[in-house]
Design a protein around this motif. Structure first.
Motif, mmCIF file in Angstrom:
data_model
loop_
_atom_site.group_PDB
_atom_site.id
_atom_site.type_symbol
_atom_site.label_atom_id
_atom_site.label_comp_id
_atom_site.label_asym_id
_atom_site.label_seq_id
_atom_site.Cartn_x
_atom_site.Cartn_y
_atom_site.Cartn_z
ATOM 1 N N GLU A 1 -7.893 9.713 -2.156
ATOM 2 C CA GLU A 1 -7.706 9.245 -1.046
ATOM 3 C C GLU A 1 -5.960 9.173 -1.031
ATOM 4 O O GLU A 1 -5.339 8.951 -2.235
ATOM 5 N N ASN A 2 -5.283 9.477 0.187
ATOM 6 C CA ASN A 2 -4.034 9.249 0.143
ATOM 7 C C ASN A 2 -3.792 8.472 1.600
ATOM 8 O O ASN A 2 -4.421 8.423 2.486
ATOM 9 N N GLY A 3 -2.515 7.668 1.319
ATOM 10 C CA GLY A 3 -1.962 6.975 2.735
ATOM 11 C C GLY A 3 -2.276 5.513 2.422
ATOM 12 O O GLY A 3 -3.071 5.188 1.750
ATOM 13 N N ASN A 4 -1.538 4.888 3.036
ATOM 14 C CA ASN A 4 -1.385 3.340 2.939
ATOM 15 C C ASN A 4 -1.140 2.930 4.511
ATOM 16 O O ASN A 4 0.180 2.663 4.699
ATOM 17 N N PRO A 5 -2.160 2.629 5.115
ATOM 18 C CA PRO A 5 -3.325 2.708 5.059
ATOM 19 C C PRO A 5 -4.028 4.285 4.898
ATOM 20 O O PRO A 5 -3.393 5.088 5.269
ATOM 21 N N VAL A 6 -5.081 4.252 4.164
ATOM 22 C CA VAL A 6 -5.867 5.500 4.015
ATOM 23 C C VAL A 6 -5.738 6.400 5.171
ATOM 24 O O VAL A 6 -6.543 6.085 6.070
ATOM 25 N N GLY A 7 -5.509 7.693 5.342
ATOM 26 C CA GLY A 7 -5.763 8.386 6.222
ATOM 27 C C GLY A 7 -6.297 9.806 5.983
ATOM 28 O O GLY A 7 -6.357 10.484 6.922
ATOM 29 N N PHE A 8 -6.500 10.105 4.693
ATOM 30 C CA PHE A 8 -7.217 11.094 3.959
ATOM 31 C C PHE A 8 -8.077 10.613 2.878
ATOM 32 O O PHE A 8 -7.626 10.122 2.030
ATOM 33 N N MET A 9 -9.200 11.553 2.979
ATOM 34 C CA MET A 9 -10.134 11.164 1.456
ATOM 35 C C MET A 9 -10.875 12.333 1.351
ATOM 36 O O MET A 9 -11.153 13.020 2.004
ATOM 37 N N ILE A 10 -11.032 12.463 0.141
ATOM 38 C CA ILE A 10 -12.073 13.624 -0.401
ATOM 39 C C ILE A 10 -13.198 12.962 -1.151
ATOM 40 O O ILE A 10 -13.153 12.095 -1.815
ATOM 41 N N LEU A 11 -14.466 13.542 -0.507
ATOM 42 C CA LEU A 11 -15.614 12.950 -1.045
ATOM 43 C C LEU A 11 -16.215 14.273 -1.751
ATOM 44 O O LEU A 11 -16.188 15.478 -1.085
ATOM 45 N N SER A 12 -17.175 14.086 -2.716
ATOM 46 C CA SER A 12 -17.900 15.153 -3.385
ATOM 47 C C SER A 12 -19.135 14.890 -4.012
ATOM 48 O O SER A 12 -19.391 13.673 -3.869
ATOM 49 N N ARG A 13 -20.080 15.804 -4.076
ATOM 50 C CA ARG A 13 -21.350 15.496 -4.379
ATOM 51 C C ARG A 13 -21.831 16.904 -4.983
ATOM 52 O O ARG A 13 -21.874 17.750 -4.104
#
Length: 130
Positions: free
Chosen positions: A41-53
């Motif tokens: 995740e990136n930013g404060n507040p979070v503005g970008f996130m990577i999810l994986s499965r």
């Protein structure tokens, strides 16, 4: 243009970037309902996130004014399309195209995530002997 462009570059994965109005809500859906895990995740507040499965990866980007497109924005291949369809129904997600076997060799359906992003889901059908 019949020539295939081969300039020595080899491509790796391409990940879908999904715009979301509320990144926390989107995170909860993809993690708690579909079983993804947050890997970045990136930013404060979070503005970008990577999810994986498994082999899948989704990138979520915060777009507070996001308006969902009226077309599929991602295609997801799964090992049990019927089970994922049942999960989507159980959680009250909007099914855009119902579950059916397609003549191009997939069993597929399309659903909308909580932000209205349309996700096309498919599973390869077994090849029938001739």
């Amino acid at each position: 243009m019949d020539d295939i462009a081969d300039h020595g570059i080899r491509f790796g994965r391409i990940a879908a970037m999904l715009p979301v109005k509320d990144i926390g809500k989107a995170h909860d859906f993809y993690v708690n309902v579909l079983g993804f895990r947050k890997t970045f995740e990136n930013g404060n507040p979070v503005g970008f996130m990577i999810l994986s499965r498994d082999q899948a990866e989704l990138h979520l980007t915060l777009q507070p004014d996001h308006r969902a497109a009226a077309f599929n924005v991602a295609h997801m291949m799964v090992g049990d399309v019927d089970a994922l369809h049942a999960i989507c129904q159980h959680h009250g997600l909007r099914i855009i195209k119902g579950l059916q076997n397609k003549d191009y060799g997939l069993r597929a359906f399309v659903f909308e995530d909580p932000d209205g992003n349309r996700i096309d889901v498919g599973q390869t059908l077994p090849v029938k002997p001739r």
